[in-house]
Write an enzyme that holds these catalytic residues in place. Structure first.
Site: not given
Lengths: 97, 498
Positions: B82, B157, B181
Site C-alpha cells: 500500500k 482504504s 481498511s
C-alpha cells in the site's frame, strides 16, 4: 446544542491553517453539521466514573535508551524539500525586513 | 518452464516449490509483473511498479537459495505494498497530491522486517487519500476497480491491496487498517485480510492517520499465508513506543496447535440488526451453522455499545488526523503552493491545494471536536465510550473464545454510489470499527458469493494477542470450503460465463 449554528467554518480554517474555496465551504458546512448531529448521539451514554481509553493494552513510560544513533544523511532528506540551498530548507520571509 | 500456475498458488505452496527448486523467484515475480500488465489497465490497483527493482530482489533471492542460504519461508515471495509505507528510494504518495513527488529516505520497520525475511517487496498500491475512505474513490490519482466487477468499488482504504491479490497480480499485499481498511476491502474482493492486535506491528514508517487505531496487516489468498506474514512482520520496535515488547511470534505453528479445539463462539446480536443485506446474512448464518456442525458451541452475545462505535470513531479518528496532518505545511516536504504571499499564507494555500475533499472534511471535523470548549464534549467523551466498547468485548470474551459475524453490511457497492453522502460511506465500516477502538485482532475471510457474483466476508474477532487462535478458527472454515486461492475473473465481469 444546534451544531449548524455553532460551526464557524472561517475560524476552523484559521485553526487548521487550511484555505477553502467558497464552493468548498458551501458544501462542507451542511455536511459537517450533519456528521456532528450524528455523533451527538453519544450524549445519551452515561460515562460517569468511566476512564478514557487510548491503548488496547495499558502501557506507560515507554522509553528507549538515551543513545545517539546515526540518522539518514541530511542531503537525502533535503531532496524532498520544495526548495533548499546550502543544506538548508528555503522558506518565504517570515519577518519583515 | 514450470507447469504450475504461479499466479493463483498460495504463498505456502509457492514457498514449497521455491524450496524444492521447482520454480525461481524471478519466474514468480515475472508472472506477477506480466499479470499486472494484462489486467491492471482495468483494475488499476497499482499507482506505480518498479519492475527492475522487483526483479533484482528476486534474483538476489534466487542467489541466496542457490547458495543454500534462504532467509525463511517468505524468501522470494512477492508482496505488494500500500502506498502508505516507506521503502527507501521508492515513491510514497498516500494517493495524495500533497506527496506526489515524495521519495522515502528510509524503510518502515515492517518493510525492513519483510526484507530481512527475503520477500520481494514491490509496487505502490492505490488507496483512499491518507487512508481516509471506504472505497478507494478518494485517491487523487483515480479510483481502483473491484476485480470481480469493474463497475464496483474494491472497498477501502486499502482498495489497491485487496484488488491486487484478488486479481492475482501479487501473492500477498500489505495494507493498513484504522477502522476496517483491511477487512472491508478484503470482504469486498474475496481475499483474507487481517488486522493484528494494536501494537503487534510497528507503525514506524507507516504514514500516520489516527495513531491510536492504525495497524499494518496482510491481504492473502489463504489463512496460512496471513500467519506467515505475521511471523515475519510482528515484533517490538524501539522506534514505536506503542509496539508491544517481549512477545513470541510463531503464528503458523500456533495456529496448527489450536487446530482441533472445540471453540466456544459468540455471535454478537447487534451485528445482525437493521441494514444487513439478506444475502450477506444468509451466507454468514450458514458459516455459523458450519461451526455448530463441526463441534463448536455457538451462543448469542451482546455488545450493547456497538451502535456508538461509528460516532466514537469519527470523533477520535478525525481529531487524531487533524493533529497528525498538521505536519503537511509545505515547508520541509510535500506540496508547496506557488501562490502564497507570505510564510503563513504558504501553510493555508499549500494545504488547501494539496489535500483532497475527504481529507479536508476530516481535518475540519477533527479541528472542530478538539477546539476550545468542545474537547470534553467530544474527544474526552468519545474516549470514555471507547472504554465501554472495549468492556463489552471483555464481557463477551469471559463467555466465549472469539466472535464471528459479517465483515460488512453489504457486498461491494457501485462506484459513485456513496461519494456524495459521507455519512452513508462511513456506515459501511459499522462492523469493523469496534475492533480498532478496542485494539483487538480481527480478520475477514471469504464465506460466500452473492447472487450477482460479489464476494461476502466473514469476520472473526478475538481477544487481544490471540491471533493464533483467531487464525485457527478461520482455518477450520477455510479447510471445509473452496474459497482458498480464488481469483477474480480477468475480465472483471462477475457471473459471466467467459
Amino acid at each position: 446544542m444546534n451544531p449548524e449554528q455553532s460551526i464557524d467554518l472561517d475560524r476552523l480554517c484559521v485553526l487548521a491553517r487550511l484555505s477553502l474555496t467558497p464552493e468548498e465551504k458551501e458544501k462542507l458546512g451542511p455536511q459537517l453539521a450533519r456528521i456532528i448531529g450524528y455523533v451527538e448521539q453519544l450524549n445519551e451514554v452515561d460515562v460517569d466514573g468511566i476512564e478514557p481509553m487510548a491503548h488496547a493494552i495499558p502501557m506507560e513510560n515507554v522509553l528507549r535508551k538515551d543513545e545517539a544513533t546515526p540518522l539518514v544523511d541530511r542531503e537525502k532528506y533535503l531532496k524532498n524539500a520544495p526548495a533548499s540551498r546550502a543544506s538548508q530548507v528555503v522558506v518565504p520571509p517570515v519577518i519583515e525586513g | 518452464m514450470s507447469h504450475h500456475n504461479l499466479n493463483t498458488l498460495t504463498a505456502v505452496e509457492l514457498g514449497e516449490l521455491l524450496a524444492a527448486g521447482e520454480i525461481s523467484s524471478v519466474a514468480l515475480t515475472q508472472a506477477c509483473l506480466d499479470r499486472i500488465e494484462s489486467v491492471d489497465p482495468g483494475v488499476k490497483a497499482f499507482l506505480s511498479v518498479d519492475r527492475e527493482d522487483a526483479l533484482s530482489q528476486a534474483r538476489a533471492s534466487d542467489e541466496r537459495r542457490a547458495a543454500g542460504q534462504p532467509l525463511g519461508p517468505l524468501d522470494g515471495i512477492p508482496i505488494a505494498l500500500k502506498d502508505i509505507v516507506a521503502v527507501t528510494g521508492q515513491p510514497l504518495t498516500c494517493a495524495s497530491k500533497m506527496l506526489e513527488n515524495f521519495v522515502s529516505p528510509y524503510d518502515a520497520t515492517a518493510v525492513h522486517k519483510l526484507k530481512e525475511a527475503g520477500a520481494v517487496l514491490f509496487g505502490r498500491l492505490n488507496m483512499d487519500e491518507f487512508a481516509m475512505g471506504s472505497s478507494t474513490e478518494n485517491s487523487a490519482f483515480g479510483r481502483t476497480s473491484n476485480p470481480w466487477d469493474l463497475d464496483r468499488v474494491p472497498g477501502g482504504s486499502s482498495g489497491g491491496s485487496a484488488a491486487s491479490v484478488a486479481a492475482a497480480e501479487t501473492v500477498l499485499s500489505l495494507g493498513s487498517d484504522t477502522g476496517g481498511s483491511i477487512r472491508q476491502p478484503a470482504a469486498f474482493c474475496g481475499t483474507v485480510g487481517l488486522k493484528p492486535t494494536y501494537g503487534r506491528i510497528s507503525r514506524y514508517g507507516l504514514v500516520a492517520f489516527a495513531s491510536s487505531l492504525d495497524q499494518i496487516g496482510p491481504f492473502t489468498r489463504c489463512v496460512e499465508d496471513a500467519a506467515m506474514f505475521l511471523d515475519a512482520a510482528c515484533g517490538h520496535d524501539p522506534k514505536d513506543s506503542t509496539s508491544l515488547p517481549g512477545l513470541e511470534t510463531n503464528f503458523l505453528e500456533g495456529m496448527k496447535n489450536h487446530r482441533d479445539r472445540p471453540w466456544k463462539i459468540g455471535v454478537p446480536k447487534e451485528f445482525f440488526a437493521e441494514g444487513l443485506d439478506p444475502e450477506v446474512r444468509a451466507s454468514v448464518e450458514s458459516a455459523i451453522q458450519f461451526y455448530k456442525e463441526s463441534g463448536c458451541t455457538v451462543e448469542e452475545v451482546s455488545l450493547p455499545h456497538s451502535s456508538y462505535a461509528v460516532p466514537v470513531y469519527y470523533i477520535l479518528a478525525t481529531a487524531e488526523a487533524s493533529s497528525n496532518l498538521a505536519r503537511y505545511d509545505g515547508i520541509r516536504y510535500g506540496h508547496r503552493s506557488s501562490e502564497a504571499t507570505d510564510g503563513i499564507d504558504l501553510y493555508y494555500k499549500s494545504r488547501g491545494e494539496g489535500f483532497g475533499e475527504e481529507v479536508k472534511r476530516r481535518i475540519m471535523l477533527g479541528t472542530y471536536v478538539l477546539s476550545s470548549g468542545y474537547y470534553d464534549a467530544y474527544y474526552l467523551k468519545a474516549q470514555k465510550v471507547r472504554s465501554l466498547i472495549r468492556k463489552d468485548f471483555d464481557d463477551a470474551f469471559s463467555k466465549v473464545d472469539c466472535l464471528i459475524g459479517p465483515a460488512t453490511p453489504t457486498v461491494a457497492f457501485r462506484a459513485g454510489e456513496k461519494t456524495d453522502d459521507p455519512l452513508s460511506m462511513y456506515l459501511s465500516d459499522v462492523y469493523t470499527i469496534s475492533a480498532n477502538l478496542a485494539g483487538l485482532p480481527a480478520m475477514s475471510l471469504p464465506c460466500g458469493m452473492s447472487s450477482d457474483g460479489c464476494p461476502i466476508g466473514l469476520q472473526v474477532i478475538s481477544p487481544v494477542l490471540q491471533e493464533a487462535e483467531m487464525l485457527a478458527v478461520a482455518k477450520r472454515f477455510e479447510e471445509a470450503h473452496p474459497y482458498s486461492g480464488i481469483v477474480a475473473p480477468s475480465n472483471g465481469k462477475a457471473g459471466s460465463a467467459s
